[in-house]
Design a protein around this motif. Structure first.
Motif, short mmCIF file in Angstrom:
data_model
loop_
_atom_site.label_atom_id
_atom_site.label_comp_id
_atom_site.label_asym_id
_atom_site.label_seq_id
_atom_site.Cartn_x
_atom_site.Cartn_y
_atom_site.Cartn_z
N SER A 171 -4.10 11.66 -16.75
CA SER A 171 -4.29 11.57 -18.20
C SER A 171 -5.77 11.64 -18.57
CB SER A 171 -3.67 10.28 -18.73
OG SER A 171 -2.28 10.27 -18.53
N PHE A 172 -6.60 10.95 -17.80
CA PHE A 172 -8.05 10.99 -18.01
C PHE A 172 -8.56 12.43 -17.92
CE2 PHE A 172 -12.29 11.05 -16.08
CZ PHE A 172 -13.02 10.34 -17.01
N LEU A 173 -8.06 13.18 -16.96
CA LEU A 173 -8.50 14.57 -16.81
C LEU A 173 -8.13 15.40 -18.03
CD1 LEU A 173 -7.62 15.12 -13.04
CD2 LEU A 173 -9.88 14.69 -14.06
N GLY A 174 -7.01 15.06 -18.67
CA GLY A 174 -6.66 15.72 -19.92
C GLY A 174 -7.62 15.37 -21.03
N GLY A 175 -8.08 14.13 -21.02
CA GLY A 175 -9.03 13.69 -22.04
C GLY A 175 -10.35 14.45 -21.99
N VAL A 176 -10.72 14.90 -20.81
CA VAL A 176 -11.94 15.70 -20.67
C VAL A 176 -11.84 16.94 -21.55
CG1 VAL A 176 -13.28 17.12 -19.05
CG2 VAL A 176 -12.46 14.87 -18.34
N HIS A 177 -10.67 17.54 -21.59
CA HIS A 177 -10.48 18.76 -22.38
C HIS A 177 -10.54 18.48 -23.88
CE1 HIS A 177 -9.67 21.72 -19.22
NE2 HIS A 177 -9.38 20.63 -18.53
N TRP A 178 -10.08 17.31 -24.28
CA TRP A 178 -10.20 16.95 -25.70
C TRP A 178 -11.68 16.80 -26.06
CZ3 TRP A 178 -6.89 15.29 -29.86
CH2 TRP A 178 -5.58 15.74 -29.70
N GLY A 179 -12.45 16.19 -25.18
CA GLY A 179 -13.88 16.05 -25.42
C GLY A 179 -14.56 17.40 -25.57
N VAL A 180 -14.18 18.34 -24.71
CA VAL A 180 -14.74 19.70 -24.79
C VAL A 180 -14.32 20.35 -26.10
CG1 VAL A 180 -14.60 22.01 -23.77
CG2 VAL A 180 -14.94 20.02 -22.30
N ALA A 181 -13.04 20.23 -26.44
CA ALA A 181 -12.53 20.87 -27.65
C ALA A 181 -13.21 20.34 -28.90
CB ALA A 181 -11.02 20.67 -27.76
N LEU A 182 -13.47 19.06 -28.93
CA LEU A 182 -14.08 18.47 -30.12
C LEU A 182 -15.57 18.78 -30.23
CD1 LEU A 182 -12.23 15.05 -30.10
CD2 LEU A 182 -11.77 17.04 -31.55
N ASN A 183 -16.17 19.26 -29.15
CA ASN A 183 -17.59 19.57 -29.16
C ASN A 183 -17.88 21.06 -29.19
OD1 ASN A 183 -18.96 17.04 -29.19
ND2 ASN A 183 -18.11 16.68 -27.15
N GLN A 184 -16.84 21.87 -29.32
CA GLN A 184 -17.06 23.31 -29.40
C GLN A 184 -15.97 23.92 -30.27
OE1 GLN A 184 -16.88 25.21 -25.62
NE2 GLN A 184 -14.72 24.80 -25.29
N SER A 185 -16.29 25.02 -30.90
CA SER A 185 -15.29 25.67 -31.74
C SER A 185 -14.60 26.82 -31.01
CB SER A 185 -15.95 26.18 -33.03
OG SER A 185 -16.98 27.09 -32.70
N VAL A 186 -15.18 27.29 -29.94
CA VAL A 186 -14.61 28.41 -29.20
C VAL A 186 -13.46 27.92 -28.34
CG1 VAL A 186 -15.12 30.24 -27.53
CG2 VAL A 186 -16.86 29.52 -29.18
N ASP A 187 -12.30 28.51 -28.54
CA ASP A 187 -11.13 28.25 -27.70
C ASP A 187 -10.72 26.78 -27.65
OD1 ASP A 187 -9.34 29.92 -26.60
OD2 ASP A 187 -10.42 30.25 -24.74
N ALA A 188 -10.95 26.06 -28.72
CA ALA A 188 -10.60 24.64 -28.74
C ALA A 188 -9.10 24.44 -28.61
CB ALA A 188 -11.11 23.99 -30.03
N ARG A 189 -8.32 25.37 -29.13
CA ARG A 189 -6.87 25.23 -29.11
C ARG A 189 -6.31 25.06 -27.70
NH1 ARG A 189 -3.09 28.29 -32.99
NH2 ARG A 189 -1.14 27.27 -32.48
N ARG A 190 -6.74 25.91 -26.79
CA ARG A 190 -6.19 25.81 -25.42
C ARG A 190 -6.61 24.51 -24.75
NH1 ARG A 190 -9.23 29.87 -21.18
NH2 ARG A 190 -11.30 29.03 -21.52
N HIS A 191 -7.82 24.06 -25.03
CA HIS A 191 -8.26 22.78 -24.47
C HIS A 191 -7.45 21.62 -25.04
CE1 HIS A 191 -11.65 23.99 -21.99
NE2 HIS A 191 -12.02 24.82 -22.95
N LEU A 192 -7.18 21.65 -26.33
CA LEU A 192 -6.37 20.59 -26.93
C LEU A 192 -4.95 20.59 -26.36
CD1 LEU A 192 -7.53 20.82 -30.65
CD2 LEU A 192 -8.01 18.97 -29.03
N LEU A 193 -4.36 21.76 -26.22
CA LEU A 193 -2.99 21.86 -25.69
C LEU A 193 -2.92 21.42 -24.23
CD1 LEU A 193 -1.82 25.18 -27.38
CD2 LEU A 193 -1.07 22.85 -27.90
N TRP A 194 -3.86 21.89 -23.43
CA TRP A 194 -3.88 21.48 -22.02
C TRP A 194 -4.19 19.99 -21.93
CZ3 TRP A 194 -2.00 22.43 -17.56
CH2 TRP A 194 -2.58 21.90 -16.40
#
Length: 146
Positions: free
Chosen positions: A47-70
């Protein structure tokens, strides 16, 4: 910062290794409890590893959707796996989830975190966690369950 990331990352592997060893050396009547606790910890880490992707998504606008979904897929998958009735199956699927998460991170992050040597750190931590889970799978032979 790099040293702190390594120290904290390696500290996060201690429960994996300690519980895997406990699955081998603790009294046999503790085996299922140790495996359950190890499975819960694996679910937390996935679950923590999934949270990393949310952090990336919230700090960038490029391809945020796939990071949020993953990022939301990993905790949901971990939750389902943690509910599986057979410990050996839970541990095996958690190994696959950890390896899949590493593969996705390496593919999607590329040079992100290069100052922390993120790819090397993630690879080492995933290897140690996965080997610990594999060691715990092997403990079923000691327990006479396979």
């Amino acid at each position: 910062m790099r040293l702190l990331a390594w120290v904290l990352g390696l500290a996060g592997v201690i429960p994996f290794a300690g519980l895997a060893l406990a699955a081998w050396w603790a009294p046999l009547d503790w085996h299922s409890t140790v495996i359950r606790v190890l499975s819960v910890y694996a679910a937390v880490i996935v679950s923590f590893l999934g949270g990393v992707h949310w952090g990336v998504a919230l700090n960038q606008s490029v391809d945020a959707r796939r990071h949020l979904l993953w990022g939301i897929s990993l905790p949901l998958l971990a939750w389902v796996v943690a509910l599986l009735p057979w410990g050996i199956m839970r541990l095996s699927v958690f190994i696959l989830l950890l390896l899949t998460a590493l593969r996705v991170d390496r593919a999607w992050f590329g040079g992100i975190g290069s100052s922390l040597k993120f790819g090397v750190l993630r690879t080492v931590l995933t290897a140690l966690a996965s080997l610990s889970l594999l060691l715990a799978v092997g403990s079923y032979s000691r327990a006479g369950l396979i």
